[in-house]
Write a protein that holds these residues in place. Structure first.
Motif, PDB file in Angstrom:
ATOM      1  N   ASN A   1      49.677 -54.176  15.289  1.00  0.00           N
ATOM      2  CA  ASN A   1      49.953 -55.543  15.366  1.00  0.00           C
ATOM      3  C   ASN A   1      51.045 -56.226  14.454  1.00  0.00           C
ATOM      4  OD1 ASN A   1      48.766 -56.368  12.871  1.00  0.00           O
ATOM      5  ND2 ASN A   1      46.655 -56.190  13.876  1.00  0.00           N
ATOM      6  N   LYS A   2      51.395 -57.313  14.348  1.00  0.00           N
ATOM      7  CA  LYS A   2      52.391 -57.991  13.546  1.00  0.00           C
ATOM      8  C   LYS A   2      52.189 -58.046  11.887  1.00  0.00           C
ATOM      9  CE  LYS A   2      50.832 -62.948  14.036  1.00  0.00           C
ATOM     10  NZ  LYS A   2      51.225 -63.894  14.616  1.00  0.00           N
TER      11      LYS A   2
ATOM     12  N   TYR B   1      43.184 -60.281   9.407  1.00  0.00           N
ATOM     13  CA  TYR B   1      43.663 -58.971   9.781  1.00  0.00           C
ATOM     14  C   TYR B   1      42.906 -57.819   9.317  1.00  0.00           C
ATOM     15  CZ  TYR B   1      47.815 -61.034  11.785  1.00  0.00           C
ATOM     16  OH  TYR B   1      48.521 -62.000  12.681  1.00  0.00           O
TER      17      TYR B   1
END
Length: 668
Positions: A144-145, A245
């Motif tokens: 993911n980012k 996250y």
């Protein structure tokens, strides 16, 4: 703990990462190993010159060790943290594999490994080696980012044994005091807001000085059995991101095969789309397949997610240059058009990101960065008006009606801003200018910072906070003509007939003015003109072929323009399309920036312009000459450069440059 996997399931996951799914496609990322050279050794945090890999908009990247560097066995290089004016390598290798032979009671010395190979595939780093009858495949990919996943698959090729897998790593001493551990993670504090986190399937982690080390539960491996260990690295840009996250990373560490398979499918899809090319393209994607992939990778490696004062995701000009860790208006229009067929949401957000910095009057900022407290928004100037082109092309690709409903009033406001603030004599022909009354900012507004045509320009005041130079620029007005046509098309889609009719009429009037006032028949070229006398500023640069690209020139004018472009003493140089005629006395590609080097965006405008008027053979010939002459573009692992020397053909200035890559993709 180490998970011993059923052989069939394990092989399925491994093959999904390493082999093409023949039922889905004949093309996979395995066809494109090491398109870019991402190998190197990092010895200090400020070290430059090692290229790296990122994906999904992360603000960090990793590289490969060189095969001969056996000290690098078990890990990857980095990460490199992309921080505005302060980018640095956090570690020479933040997460390295450890293997303990439990029966012998010792850690294996991985520097004695054999058959070591380090390979970059699109979207994936891979290291393979053998040691003590163990075959190890190590992978790194982005999930993911904010998160990269590292996983090691270990296969026993000898007798049954008990092994213990683990990780270790170190950070450079400049931040050694900030390395701590909590439960199953290692935390590295970067500053009061940013931190790096490493997440593992183990809570027994030792931290000492700038290092950490861990070993998971011992596991018995029968002959031909396999096991896996995984970890995740996160570069978190705000304390509020930590819980989000960390929670997202936990399943990634437990089941990395699922994420790896998803990663493979996504990248194979990109490559399939890329390989299709376009029937009327001037470059053949089959002939230049590696170049097409390299151009696409350049954009993906420069993809940055929304963060801090960047409110929507976008593509930065170059991760390799610390001063390019932001978004520029002119660049962004080009990036959005190029990436739209592959990542349409990224393309739309790239446009939104620039319009996030539109002021009440309608002006768009030149550039801005993730942390405006370090360097603020540049409101001294805007950039050439290409957003209408970008919005229309992204709409054409996505057919997202809501997107143009969202953008249309903003585009209209920006377009009208030019005539309110950059048309000194209100004659319908605009000038480049600035908000602070400086000529240098006015030249920046053109995008051609130090072009010879601006050397003698004077700055004049239009109204408070609005200044123009004393010349009406042909490229600016050609872009404004094109923008009127795109506004007309978008208005038609939106059912705004009155607006469409108005801009059709305005476009025609502007076209006639450009043809009549800015073209010189004696030498077949378009020029900027003096504001008062309309005297032509007879300096030949790429602004002169902008009427070809924007379809402003008449058929006869186009015919003469093409002759100038094809002239080997002017623009048909060994690498064609210099930004100043080679015949001009101030032609200086080595030091000139916009006084001679070849910029691929301007080359694209010339090539597409010739094609617009039916000079397809010339366009294709010049496109082939362009890419085959440039140092390192074709059949090379060298990065795509910001610009090139038109005589020696060497790459100049920033590496891994996004708008160069964008226009190469458009040529396909």
């Amino acid at each position: 703990m180490i998970k011993k996997l059923i052989v069939g399931v394990f092989l399925g996951l491994l093959l999904s990462a390493c082999n093409t799914n023949q039922e889905e496609s004949k093309i996979s990322r395995l066809d494109f190993p090491n398109v870019l050279n991402l190998k190197g050794t990092i010895e200090r945090s400020s070290q430059a010159g090692v290229s790296s890999f990122s994906d999904l908009g992360t603000w960090h990247s990793f590289s490969l060790h060189e095969d001969r560097n056996l000290q690098g066995v078990g890990g990857f290089v980095g990460p490199f943290l992309m921080r505005q004016q302060q980018s640095f390598w956090l570690s020479p290798s933040i997460i390295k594999l450890q293997i303990k032979d439990v029966d012998a009671g010792e850690l294996l010395d991985l520097s004695k490994a054999q058959n070591v190979s380090n390979t970059f595939y699109p979207g994936l780093l891979k290291q393979t080696f053998e040691i003590n009858d163990l075959l190890v495949n190590l992978y790194l990919f982005n999930a993911n980012k904010r998160t990269s996943v590292i996983t090691a698959d270990v296969s026993n090729q000898g007798n049954a044994r008990t092994i213990q897998l683990g990780w270790k790593g170190t950070v450079f001493s400049k931040i050694q005091q900030s390395v701590t551990t909590e439960n199953n993670r290692v935390c590295v504090k970067i500053n009061n807001r940013e931190e790096a986190q490493l997440l593992f399937n183990c809570e027994e982690i030792t931290v000492y000085d700038s290092c950490y080390s861990l070993l998971e539960t011992p596991e018995k491996l029968d002959e031909s059995a396999k096991c896996r260990i995984s970890g995740a690295f996160m570069y978190l840009l705000d304390k509020n991101e930590v819980n989000e996250y960390l929670a997202a990373a936990a399943p990634l560490v437990k089941e990395p095969g699922v994420v790896l398979e998803r990663n493979e499918k996504r990248w194979n899809k990109y490559l399939q789309q890329l390989n299709q090319g376009s029937e009327d393209a001037v470059l053949n994607v089959d002939k230049y397949q590696q170049l097409a992939v390299k151009a696409f990778l350049t954009l993906m490696h420069n993809w940055r997610s929304e963060a801090g004062d960047i409110l929507h995701q976008g593509i930065v000009p170059s991760y390799a240059a610390t001063y390019f860790q932001g978004l520029w208006a002119w660049d962004s229009w080009k990036h959005a058009v190029a990436i739209a067929p592959f990542e349409p949401e990224l393309a739309k957000d790239q446009i939104r990101a620039i319009y996030d910095y539109q002021n009440e009057e309608g002006m768009l900022a030149d550039c801005f960065f993730r942390d405006l407290s370090i360097e603020g928004v540049n409101w001294r100037n805007t950039k050439a008006p290409l957003s209408g082109w970008s919005i229309f092309q992204v709409y054409t690709e996505t057919q997202d009606l809501n997107f143009i409903k969202e953008m249309f009033p903003k585009l209209l406001k920006y377009h009208e801003w030019w005539y309110a603030n950059r048309d000194h004599d209100q004659n319908g022909l605009c000038e480049y200018g600035s908000t602070d009354g400086t000529r240098i900012a006015a030249a920046w507004e053109s995008g051609m910072d130090n072009a010879v045509r601006f050397d003698d320009a004077k700055i004049i005041e239009n109204n408070r906070g609005a200044y123009s130079i004393d010349q009406e620029s042909v490229d600016l007005n050609a872009y404004l003509y094109q923008e009127k046509r795109y506004i007309q098309k978008l208005a038609t889609v939106l059912g705004k007939k009155a607006v469409a009719d108005r801009f059709e009429q305005e476009a025609q009037q502007l076209k006639e003015k450009i043809q009549a006032l800015m073209y010189r028949s004696e030498d077949g070229f378009f020029y900027d003109i003096k504001l008062d006398s309309h005297e032509k500023i007879a300096i030949q640069g790429p602004e002169g072929w902008s009427p070809l690209y924007n379809e402003v020139a008449s058929a006869e004018q186009a015919k003469e323009l093409v002759k100038v472009i094809m002239d080997t003493t002017r623009f048909n140089t060994p690498m064609p399309f210099p930004t100043l005629s080679a015949a001009h006395e101030q032609f200086n590609p080595q030091r000139g920036y916009w006084r001679g080097p070849v910029w691929l965006d301007q080359a694209y405008f010339a090539i597409e312009g010739m094609k617009n008027y039916g000079y397809v053979a010339e366009a294709k010939m010049m496109a082939v000459k362009l890419v085959e002459s440039a140092e390192g573009l074709v059949n090379s692992q060298m990065p795509i450069r910001e610009n090139y020397h038109p005589i020696t053909k060497e790459g100049l200035n920033a590496e891994h440059f996004s708008w160069s890559a964008s226009h190469l993709l458009m040529l396909f």
